[in-house]
Design a protein around this motif. Sequence first.
Motif, mmCIF file in Angstrom:
data_model
loop_
_atom_site.group_PDB
_atom_site.id
_atom_site.type_symbol
_atom_site.label_atom_id
_atom_site.label_comp_id
_atom_site.label_asym_id
_atom_site.label_seq_id
_atom_site.Cartn_x
_atom_site.Cartn_y
_atom_site.Cartn_z
ATOM 1 N N ASN A 1 -6.108 3.758 -6.653
ATOM 2 C CA ASN A 1 -6.375 4.005 -5.233
ATOM 3 C C ASN A 1 -5.958 2.755 -4.473
ATOM 4 O O ASN A 1 -6.484 1.676 -4.739
ATOM 5 N N ARG B 1 0.743 3.978 -2.992
ATOM 6 C CA ARG B 1 0.345 5.371 -2.755
ATOM 7 C C ARG B 1 1.473 6.328 -3.141
ATOM 8 O O ARG B 1 1.228 7.399 -3.685
ATOM 9 N N GLU C 1 0.836 -1.207 0.000
ATOM 10 C CA GLU C 1 0.000 0.000 0.000
ATOM 11 C C GLU C 1 0.867 1.253 0.000
ATOM 12 O O GLU C 1 0.606 2.210 -0.735
ATOM 13 N N SER D 1 -0.219 6.772 -7.067
ATOM 14 C CA SER D 1 -1.482 7.381 -6.652
ATOM 15 C C SER D 1 -2.189 8.097 -7.795
ATOM 16 O O SER D 1 -3.392 8.325 -7.726
ATOM 17 N N ASP D 2 -1.466 8.421 -8.851
ATOM 18 C CA ASP D 2 -2.095 9.046 -10.005
ATOM 19 C C ASP D 2 -2.840 8.033 -10.881
ATOM 20 O O ASP D 2 -3.652 8.403 -11.722
#
Length: 152
Positions: A35, A27, A23, A31-32
């Motif tokens: 999610n 992120r 995660e 993150s672009d």
Amino acid sequence: MPVNKPNVLFLCTGNSCRSQMAEGFARHLKSDRMNAFSAGIECHGLNENAVAVMAEKGVDISSHTSKVVEELGQIEFDYVVTVCGHANETCPMFRGDCKVIHVGFNDPPQMALAFEDKEQKLECYRKVRDEIEVFIKTLPDNLPGYTEKGND
């Protein structure tokens, strides 16, 4: 760039190490494009060695919390990536068109049991961290059936 980013859950047994690292990298690096979330089949607390080795890469996961899938509420996941064998074997059902894939990584705490020296223990975490980073860099493009929503 995708208009609607896929929701990707990284699932492990205790949500303390591998899923947290996944995660964190997702992120930090992606993150672009997606999610990212993480959870466990059980809740074991955040592993301090995972936090330390991620910080070495400039990724701060110190504010992450260990949680079980049920705590993520009504999020509809497009993908669930199991990162350990136990999570793969006991993966719960997810609603909708969620695709579950397994990409297993060795368990750093288990690997570290072979060593007494703190630095040798951390090397176990670094090895798995680096493998997870390589995998995350391929996302979301290498997820089965992935296409950028809104750009079809």
